[in-house]
Design an enzyme around this catalytic site. Structure first.
Site, short mmCIF file in Angstrom:
data_model
loop_
_atom_site.label_atom_id
_atom_site.label_comp_id
_atom_site.label_asym_id
_atom_site.label_seq_id
_atom_site.Cartn_x
_atom_site.Cartn_y
_atom_site.Cartn_z
N ARG A 135 0.67 -1.14 0.08
CA ARG A 135 0.32 0.49 -0.49
C ARG A 135 0.41 1.18 0.16
NH1 ARG A 135 -2.14 -4.79 2.10
NH2 ARG A 135 -4.57 -4.57 2.29
N SER B 297 -12.49 -9.91 2.88
CA SER B 297 -11.24 -9.53 2.12
C SER B 297 -10.52 -8.92 2.06
CB SER B 297 -11.32 -10.56 0.66
OG SER B 297 -10.11 -9.79 0.15
N ASP C 77 -3.40 -15.27 8.06
CA ASP C 77 -2.53 -15.51 7.33
C ASP C 77 -1.35 -16.11 8.58
OD1 ASP C 77 -2.89 -14.56 4.96
OD2 ASP C 77 -1.89 -12.64 5.66
N LYS D 194 -5.39 -19.04 -1.01
CA LYS D 194 -4.54 -18.53 -0.62
C LYS D 194 -3.87 -19.18 -1.63
CE LYS D 194 -5.94 -16.25 2.64
NZ LYS D 194 -6.55 -15.04 2.56
N ARG E 109 -4.80 -24.28 1.68
CA ARG E 109 -3.51 -23.94 3.15
C ARG E 109 -4.60 -24.94 3.86
NH1 ARG E 109 -1.13 -17.98 3.53
NH2 ARG E 109 0.20 -18.41 2.53
C1 S3P Z 1 -3.40 -9.23 2.20
C2 S3P Z 1 -4.62 -10.13 2.39
C3 S3P Z 1 -5.05 -11.12 3.25
C4 S3P Z 1 -4.36 -12.00 3.12
C5 S3P Z 1 -3.09 -11.44 2.61
C6 S3P Z 1 -1.99 -10.39 2.46
C7 S3P Z 1 -3.87 -8.22 2.15
O1 S3P Z 1 -6.34 -11.74 1.36
O2 S3P Z 1 -4.38 -13.34 3.70
O3 S3P Z 1 -2.12 -12.85 2.94
O4 S3P Z 1 -2.85 -7.82 1.78
O5 S3P Z 1 -4.51 -7.46 1.54
P1 S3P Z 1 -7.79 -12.05 1.53
O6 S3P Z 1 -7.30 -10.45 1.08
O7 S3P Z 1 -7.80 -12.53 -0.10
O8 S3P Z 1 -8.08 -11.79 2.98
#
Ligand code: S3P
Length: 449
Positions: free
Chosen positions: A28, A176, A333, A360, A364
């Site tokens: 970001r 998500s 995670d 993922k 997992r």
């Molecule tokens: C993330 C969001 C999560 C996470 C990923 C990183 C992010 O995924 O599992 O490792 O940086 O926005 P999801 O948006 O699929 O839940």
């Protein structure tokens, strides 16, 4: 393909470490710094050298963004929304789901054509979750067919947008942050406000950062259907975000491996300095504590709108627990790692509401069950989770990472607790999030070759 040989047994781990920057915040920071006013240089401090963050940086440079490295920061020269240029070559997001989904949202409203792809694992991950809301906003998002009907997979073709996107109200079936962030980035380019609801609050770095960088963004508490939301209004958005610098805290998702080793291996005591403690990410700490873990947070402070602190983990007797609902999302995670902790804890651990683990970097649920079995752990695989019988005798194992960094690292941590020499295969992927993983554990006293 590289592998790690891990000597297990009772050798205590001890010491103090500082870990690389948070991967989610790093993506970001790169994207949002690029959206700052044209010509403005934004230093990012603490960015990780992990491959996933590098993929976002590389994609941005193909889109015309320039970077300058100094001793302690990466300086990003802003181009603003309208300064992103079409890339002739596809944007290769490697293994990084966050890169492809956030970039898709950003590019959805641009008057340029983009093609986004990734490695064989990323090309097997579902993209309809972003395509559906982005299409509702009027964007062109095309993908490849794959193993499931009504699903699309990378490579993705996005745009060119020929008119402004339209603001929508969207209810996501999954909690998500990648989907939410894709929609929020597209929403900046819409002709009216957008509201995004999800069943539980996923990590909220995008909301915190966009709001701190001048975007009109409102959090909505529970709506009648029990969902949490965020509303973004682009009316006052000039086309450029505002920041003087961005700081990335240490990655709690990386720290978790080191802290879990400290909790599991008798007589260990480990300190990790400067770790991000955003409450949407700290499920792992709550779960370790519920398992009897001895965890102390010290020196809590605020850094660029994110809570940060030092964490101290000491070995203790651990017991099984149940992980479900919002806690599952807040530790999403870390679940493979927590399954490894559950293997040494007395009693049963149940992980529920975690069907998302199947999509993922690997499936997992299945790859975690396989690595646990490799050490002699009794485990039941369920559609949305795992049932783990902890406290049994472990033996050395051979772990297959299934191309997944978190499986390789969780397997390594369990190997440290299992007597004898274990082998973790296909470990190059660890560099996607935590290139210093083995080196860090060695510095704490682990024998890893
Ligand atoms: C993330 C969001 C999560 C996470 C990923 C990183 C992010 O995924 O599992 O490792 O940086 O926005 P999801 O948006 O699929 O839940």
């Amino acid at each position: 393909m590289s592998e790690l040989k891990v000597r297990g047994g009772a050798r205590a781990l001890a010491g103090e470490v500082t870990l690389p920057g948070d991967k989610s915040i790093g993506h970001r920071a790169l994207l949002f710094a690029a959206l700052c006013a044209p010509g403005r240089e934004i230093p990012i401090f603490g960015l990780s050298a992990g491959e996933d963050n590098l993929r976002t940086r590389q994609a941005l440079s193909q889109l015309g963004v320039t970077f300058r490295a100094s001793a302690d920061a990466l300086h990003v020269r802003g181009v603003g929304l309208s300064g992103l240029r079409e890339s002739a070559a596809p944007l290769d997001c490697g293994n990084s789901g966050t890169s492809i989904r956030l970039l898709s949202g950003l590019l959805a409203g641009r008057p340029i054509r983009s093609r986004l792809t990734g490695d064989e694992y990323l090309r097997a991950r579902p993209m309809m979750r972003i395509a559906e809301p982005l299409r509702k906003m009027g964007a062109r998002v095309e993908g490849a067919d794959g193993k499931k009907e009504h699903e699309i997979y990378p490579p993705l073709e996005i745009g060119p947008a020929t008119r402004p996107l339209v603001g929508i109200e969207y209810r996501s079936k999954v909690a998500s942050a990648q989907v939410k962030s894709a929609v929020l980035l597209a929403a900046l380019q819409a002709d009216g406000p957008t509201t995004f609801f999800e069943p539980e609050l996923s990590r909220d770095h995008t909301e915190r950062m966009l709001s701190a960088m001048g975007v009109d963004l409102e959090r909505l508490s529970l709506d009648p259907s029990g969902q949490v939301g965020v509303r973004i209004d682009p009316a006052n958005f000039s086309g450029a975000l505002d920041a003087t610098e961005l700081r990335v805290p240490g990655d709690l998702s990386s720290a978790a491996f080191v802290l879990a080793a400290g909790a599991m291996i008798p007589e260990s005591a480990i300190t990790v300095r400067g770790v991000g403690l955003n409450p949407t990410r700290t499920g792992v700490l709550d779960i370790l504590r519920a398992m009897g873990g001895d965890l102390v947070v010290a020196g809590q402070r605020d850094q660029s709108g994110e809570p940060v602190g030092d964490l101290i983990a000491r070995a203790s007797r651990l017991r099984g627990t149940t992980i479900f609902g919002a806690l599952t999302i807040r530790a999403i995670d870390e679940l493979p790692l927590l399954a490894a902790v559950a293997a040494v804890a007395q009693g049963t651990t149940e992980i529920r509401d975690a069907a998302e683990l199947r999509v993922k970097e690997s499936d997992r649920i299945s790859s975690t069950a396989s690595f646990l079995r490799a050490f002699g752990v009794s485990v039941e695989e369920r559609p949305d989770g795992l049932l783990i019988e902890g406290g049994g005798l472990l033996h050395a194992g051979v772990v297959e990472s299934h191309g997944d960094h978190r499986i390789a690292m969780a397997g390594t941590i369990l190997a440290l607790a299992a007597p004898g020499e274990s082998l973790i295969r296909d470990t190059d992927n660890i560099a996607t999030s935590f290139p210093e993983f083995a080196k860090t554990l060695r510095a704490l006293g682990a024998t890893i070759a």
